[in-house]
Write an enzyme that holds these catalytic residues in place. Structure first.
Site, PDB file in Angstrom:
ATOM      1  CG  ASN A   8     -38.347  67.619-111.290  1.00  0.00           C
ATOM      2  OD1 ASN A   8     -38.708  67.070-110.822  1.00  0.00           O
ATOM      3  ND2 ASN A   8     -38.927  68.042-111.904  1.00  0.00           N
ATOM      4  CD1 TRP A   9     -34.803  61.696-109.638  1.00  0.00           C
ATOM      5  CD2 TRP A   9     -35.589  60.677-106.972  1.00  0.00           C
ATOM      6  NE1 TRP A   9     -33.524  61.188-109.270  1.00  0.00           N
ATOM      7  CE2 TRP A   9     -33.846  60.830-107.956  1.00  0.00           C
ATOM      8  CE3 TRP A   9     -35.263  60.097-106.660  1.00  0.00           C
ATOM      9  CZ2 TRP A   9     -33.204  59.871-107.246  1.00  0.00           C
ATOM     10  CZ3 TRP A   9     -34.726  59.392-105.938  1.00  0.00           C
ATOM     11  CH2 TRP A   9     -33.432  59.351-105.808  1.00  0.00           C
ATOM     12  CE  LYS A  10     -41.015  66.202-114.030  1.00  0.00           C
ATOM     13  NZ  LYS A  10     -41.744  66.597-115.921  1.00  0.00           N
ATOM     14  CG  HIS A  83     -40.981  72.063-113.265  1.00  0.00           C
ATOM     15  ND1 HIS A  83     -42.687  71.421-113.392  1.00  0.00           N
ATOM     16  CD2 HIS A  83     -40.272  71.453-113.912  1.00  0.00           C
ATOM     17  CE1 HIS A  83     -42.549  70.174-114.143  1.00  0.00           C
ATOM     18  NE2 HIS A  83     -40.845  70.712-114.679  1.00  0.00           N
ATOM     19  CD  GLU A  85     -44.405  68.292-114.594  1.00  0.00           C
ATOM     20  OE1 GLU A  85     -44.524  67.628-113.667  1.00  0.00           O
ATOM     21  OE2 GLU A  85     -43.882  67.637-115.132  1.00  0.00           O
ATOM     22  CD  GLU A 134     -37.657  71.991-117.249  1.00  0.00           C
ATOM     23  OE1 GLU A 134     -37.390  71.305-117.297  1.00  0.00           O
ATOM     24  OE2 GLU A 134     -38.292  72.426-116.065  1.00  0.00           O
ATOM     25  N   GLY A 140     -41.806  66.579-120.575  1.00  0.00           N
ATOM     26  CA  GLY A 140     -41.742  64.819-120.727  1.00  0.00           C
ATOM     27  C   GLY A 140     -42.276  64.412-121.928  1.00  0.00           C
ATOM     28  CB  SER A 172     -37.443  65.264-124.284  1.00  0.00           C
ATOM     29  OG  SER A 172     -39.098  65.569-123.641  1.00  0.00           O
ATOM     30  N   GLY A 193     -35.816  65.447-115.797  1.00  0.00           N
ATOM     31  CA  GLY A 193     -36.479  64.487-115.343  1.00  0.00           C
ATOM     32  C   GLY A 193     -36.961  63.060-115.565  1.00  0.00           C
ATOM     33  N   GLY A 194     -37.429  62.773-116.855  1.00  0.00           N
ATOM     34  CA  GLY A 194     -37.792  61.800-116.771  1.00  0.00           C
ATOM     35  C   GLY A 194     -36.840  60.360-117.400  1.00  0.00           C
TER      36      GLY A 194
END
Ligand code: PGA
Length: 210
Positions: A8-10, A83, A85, A134, A140, A172, A193-194
């Site tokens: 997930n590149w956001k 998600h 976010e 999640e 994150g 994470s 993600g990150g």
């Protein structure tokens, strides 16, 4: 079954050049890649392309929205739905998320439903989707969930969904902590993600679990 890894590149990278560079460095992994909408066209065709969100209507006066049919037309196979976010910054409710899930499935997309709590799984969740557990506090933050706690959650999700649904862990995850979620806690894959924004780190992560 091979673990399913979803990147997930956001809202990254900052430009198309960066997106293509990152994509070219990680595409050999066969991971599902979910870039921002604006890069989908330049990364297609790719067998494991996914989007980060979708609207539920087919077409019409919905400024700024993207329909499931548009994603299909671009060659997407997957779409992340719900998600945390989106729930937090755009106030997406379970009702909204349920509409998105249904529309995605109807269009032939595989939804990846993100939940941080079992209560967020719609009743009768389809046989075709994927669930990503999640915990909000782990996203994150660099504080991944304890593997045993995550396993407990996986088992309790398993009890309420159909047996073919794959369950991923997210929050994470990096190359150092990824393996036990698959090998010990029994997850079917990971939502990253990150760590998916650093090609070397992401390729290392996949090597550790496959
Ligand atoms: P993170 O994000 O790996 O950066 O914690 C995971 C996610 O939000 O899907």
């Amino acid at each position: 079954m091979k673990p399913l890894i979803v990147a997930n590149w956001k809202m990254n990278p900052e430009n198309e050049k960066g997106a293509k560079l990152l994509f070219n460095a990680v595409k050999k992994t066969g991971a599902v890649i979910c870039p921002p909408f604006v890069y989908l066209r330049s990364l297609a065709p790719y067998k494991w392309l996914g989007a980060q969100d979708v609207f539920w209507e087919k077409e019409g006066a919905y400024t700024g929205e993207i329909s499931p049919a548009m994603l299909k037309d671009l060659g997407c196979k997957y779409v992340i739905v719900g998600h945390s976010e989106r729930r937090k910054y755009f106030k997406e409710t379970n009702e909204i998320i349920n509409k998105k899930l249904k529309a995605a499935l109807k269009a032939g997309l595989t939804p990846i439903l993100c939940i941080s709590d079992q209560k967020e799984i719609p009743h009768g969740f389809s046989k075709k989707g994927i669930i990503a557990y999640e915990p909000i506090w782990a996203i994150g933050t660099g504080k991944a969930c304890d593997v045993e706690e995550a396993e407990k959650m996986r088992l309790s999700i398993k009890k309420v969904v159909s047996k073919d649904i794959r369950i991923l862990y997210g929050g994470s995850v990096n190359s150092k902590n990824a393996a036990p979620y698959i090998k010990q806690a029994g997850f079917d894959g990971l939502l990253v993600g990150g760590a998916s924004l650093d090609a070397k780190e992401f390729v290392d992560l996949i090597k550790k679990i496959c």
